[in-house]
Scaffold this motif. Sequence first.
Motif, PDB file in Angstrom:
ATOM      1  N   LEU A 286      -5.711   1.608  -5.114  1.00  0.00           N
ATOM      2  CA  LEU A 286      -5.611   0.095  -5.818  1.00  0.00           C
ATOM      3  C   LEU A 286      -3.969   0.068  -6.275  1.00  0.00           C
ATOM      4  O   LEU A 286      -4.075  -0.837  -6.201  1.00  0.00           O
ATOM      5  N   GLN A 287      -3.987   1.281  -7.137  1.00  0.00           N
ATOM      6  CA  GLN A 287      -2.629   1.368  -9.094  1.00  0.00           C
ATOM      7  C   GLN A 287      -1.304   0.883  -7.343  1.00  0.00           C
ATOM      8  O   GLN A 287      -0.698  -0.054  -7.456  1.00  0.00           O
ATOM      9  N   THR A 288      -1.440   1.348  -5.790  1.00  0.00           N
ATOM     10  CA  THR A 288       0.105   1.642  -5.427  1.00  0.00           C
ATOM     11  C   THR A 288      -0.519   0.419  -4.442  1.00  0.00           C
ATOM     12  O   THR A 288       1.086   0.256  -4.662  1.00  0.00           O
ATOM     13  N   LEU A 289      -1.139  -0.500  -4.175  1.00  0.00           N
ATOM     14  CA  LEU A 289      -0.857  -1.647  -3.418  1.00  0.00           C
ATOM     15  C   LEU A 289      -0.323  -2.485  -4.577  1.00  0.00           C
ATOM     16  O   LEU A 289       0.308  -2.762  -3.529  1.00  0.00           O
ATOM     17  N   GLN A 290      -1.018  -2.652  -5.557  1.00  0.00           N
ATOM     18  CA  GLN A 290      -0.535  -3.458  -6.273  1.00  0.00           C
ATOM     19  C   GLN A 290       1.220  -3.391  -6.663  1.00  0.00           C
ATOM     20  O   GLN A 290       1.445  -4.159  -6.611  1.00  0.00           O
ATOM     21  N   GLU A 291       0.841  -1.862  -6.629  1.00  0.00           N
ATOM     22  CA  GLU A 291       2.724  -1.822  -6.935  1.00  0.00           C
ATOM     23  C   GLU A 291       3.373  -2.181  -5.939  1.00  0.00           C
ATOM     24  O   GLU A 291       4.715  -2.358  -5.864  1.00  0.00           O
ATOM     25  N   THR A 292       3.386  -1.780  -4.904  1.00  0.00           N
ATOM     26  CA  THR A 292       4.233  -2.225  -3.774  1.00  0.00           C
ATOM     27  C   THR A 292       3.933  -3.952  -2.708  1.00  0.00           C
ATOM     28  O   THR A 292       3.724  -4.192  -1.871  1.00  0.00           O
ATOM     29  N   LYS A 293       3.147  -4.514  -3.913  1.00  0.00           N
ATOM     30  CA  LYS A 293       2.502  -6.147  -4.027  1.00  0.00           C
ATOM     31  C   LYS A 293       1.381  -5.984  -2.290  1.00  0.00           C
ATOM     32  O   LYS A 293       2.140  -6.986  -1.104  1.00  0.00           O
ATOM     33  N   TRP A 294       0.787  -5.140  -2.322  1.00  0.00           N
ATOM     34  CA  TRP A 294      -0.197  -4.891  -1.220  1.00  0.00           C
ATOM     35  C   TRP A 294       0.536  -4.630   0.768  1.00  0.00           C
ATOM     36  O   TRP A 294      -0.280  -4.863   1.176  1.00  0.00           O
ATOM     37  N   VAL A 295       1.793  -4.163   0.399  1.00  0.00           N
ATOM     38  CA  VAL A 295       2.297  -3.847   1.738  1.00  0.00           C
ATOM     39  C   VAL A 295       1.899  -2.516   1.795  1.00  0.00           C
ATOM     40  O   VAL A 295       2.083  -1.768   1.265  1.00  0.00           O
ATOM     41  N   VAL A 296       1.701  -1.906   2.594  1.00  0.00           N
ATOM     42  CA  VAL A 296       1.062  -1.170   3.082  1.00  0.00           C
ATOM     43  C   VAL A 296       1.396  -0.398   3.758  1.00  0.00           C
ATOM     44  O   VAL A 296       2.734   0.753   4.024  1.00  0.00           O
ATOM     45  N   GLY A 297       2.177  -0.365   5.225  1.00  0.00           N
ATOM     46  CA  GLY A 297       3.381   0.071   5.731  1.00  0.00           C
ATOM     47  C   GLY A 297       4.946   0.013   5.300  1.00  0.00           C
ATOM     48  O   GLY A 297       5.295  -0.001   4.311  1.00  0.00           O
ATOM     49  N   GLY A 298       5.763   0.662   6.373  1.00  0.00           N
ATOM     50  CA  GLY A 298       7.235   0.553   5.892  1.00  0.00           C
ATOM     51  C   GLY A 298       7.322   1.417   4.777  1.00  0.00           C
ATOM     52  O   GLY A 298       7.214   2.583   4.420  1.00  0.00           O
ATOM     53  N   ARG A 299       9.219   1.581   4.926  1.00  0.00           N
ATOM     54  CA  ARG A 299       9.466   2.794   3.571  1.00  0.00           C
ATOM     55  C   ARG A 299       9.526   2.409   2.101  1.00  0.00           C
ATOM     56  O   ARG A 299       9.384   3.897   2.154  1.00  0.00           O
ATOM     57  N   HIS A 300       9.264   1.292   2.261  1.00  0.00           N
ATOM     58  CA  HIS A 300       7.655   1.259   0.460  1.00  0.00           C
ATOM     59  C   HIS A 300       6.837   0.536   0.636  1.00  0.00           C
ATOM     60  O   HIS A 300       6.472   0.151  -0.398  1.00  0.00           O
ATOM     61  N   GLY A 301       6.446   0.839   1.811  1.00  0.00           N
ATOM     62  CA  GLY A 301       5.185   0.779   1.275  1.00  0.00           C
ATOM     63  C   GLY A 301       3.789   1.579   1.305  1.00  0.00           C
ATOM     64  O   GLY A 301       4.599   2.818   0.998  1.00  0.00           O
ATOM     65  N   ALA A 302       2.953   1.617   0.791  1.00  0.00           N
ATOM     66  CA  ALA A 302       1.562   2.007   0.127  1.00  0.00           C
ATOM     67  C   ALA A 302       1.581   3.147   1.322  1.00  0.00           C
ATOM     68  O   ALA A 302       1.218   4.907   0.400  1.00  0.00           O
ATOM     69  N   ALA A 303       1.482   3.245   1.696  1.00  0.00           N
ATOM     70  CA  ALA A 303       1.006   4.610   3.073  1.00  0.00           C
ATOM     71  C   ALA A 303       2.757   5.453   2.284  1.00  0.00           C
ATOM     72  O   ALA A 303       2.075   6.304   2.188  1.00  0.00           O
ATOM     73  N   ALA A 304       3.468   4.884   2.606  1.00  0.00           N
ATOM     74  CA  ALA A 304       4.749   6.073   2.442  1.00  0.00           C
ATOM     75  C   ALA A 304       4.562   6.153   0.988  1.00  0.00           C
ATOM     76  O   ALA A 304       4.640   8.084   0.685  1.00  0.00           O
ATOM     77  N   ARG A 305       4.280   6.012  -0.157  1.00  0.00           N
ATOM     78  CA  ARG A 305       4.588   6.145  -1.655  1.00  0.00           C
ATOM     79  C   ARG A 305       2.802   7.511  -1.216  1.00  0.00           C
ATOM     80  O   ARG A 305       3.631   8.564  -2.350  1.00  0.00           O
TER      81      ARG A 305
END
Length: 343
Positions: A286-305
């Motif tokens: 949840l915290q990671t999703l909030q930090e990425t503004k709920w972007v899941v994919g991509g280079r700067h998305g939550a999944a990459a983090r």
Amino acid sequence: MTWNSLIREKDERDSAPHGIIGSSRLLTSVMKQTAVVAPTDSTVLIQGETGTGKELVGQAIHDLSSRRNGPFVKLNCAAIPAGLIESELFGHERGAFTGALTQRIGRFEMANGGTLFLDEIGDLALDLQVKLLRVLQEQEFERVGSTRSIRVNVRVVAATHRDLTQMVEDKEFRADLYYRLSVFPISLPSLRDRPEDIPALVRHFVAKYSERMSKVVEIIPSETMAAMVAYDWPGNVRQLQNFVERGVIVSEGPVFEPPLGELRTHKNSLPKNSKTLEDATRDHVLQTLQETKWVVGGRHGAAARLGIARTTLVSKMRRLGIESAADEARGRSGTGHAAFASA
């Protein structure tokens, strides 16, 4: 380190004044108290378990005070042999005792015009407590072997992990000194009482030691972070810092792979609130999703983090029941499902 990691690390440094990292309610309260008392010249007593960052708070008090351009002098009362602590505090004259070949100034003189941080004040012997009380009250003392009084202008910030009120009852600590030191007491929370601060601390230490060791360790798997959030950390931030450093040493690639087995073998591997591994995983995702503004994919998305595939994260979100939170967040921000689907 990737650009995204650098930005995140800079943001966390900017939001960590005086090196104190965390945004939990308990830590925020401590920082507010620090800001209130710092501009005064009042004596401060910082209490907290070993490794909670008492010296950092002492430094923050100094940095926020009018004495910031003066010296910040430290002395650990538990680290100096009993026979030498008086000389360390007040200095000595030549010939004052065997081995005193030259005159030496003590920490009070060194701290003149600034702040003296006395760590582990609970370990100070009773006879020296009397002399310390006099300095606090009169701002003067004599060097060992001298009869000439020396006046100083020093603010004292003391710290201890011991229960001084109990020590006063047991006649192990002077009541008058305790009252003089605790004009403004500050209690630091243990790390197990603010687990929401652990992810930021882990990222900070991973970045710090990766740079120091010239390694690229930038992916922290969600399960790894969850295990660290769920752990009790009896040694607090200091133990966490040492554990992360060891983890960076043994990690062979970009994925942070600390020795989690050490945490599982500890008897108190769960904090007192008994947060489960699944709860900790959900909090971290949840915290990671909030930090990425709920972007899941991509280079700067939550999944990459998190160091996992986009499809794996989506599946994990469904299993942890995070989809409803994502829908609610997107509804508040006015974005539609397209933003989530195209991420």
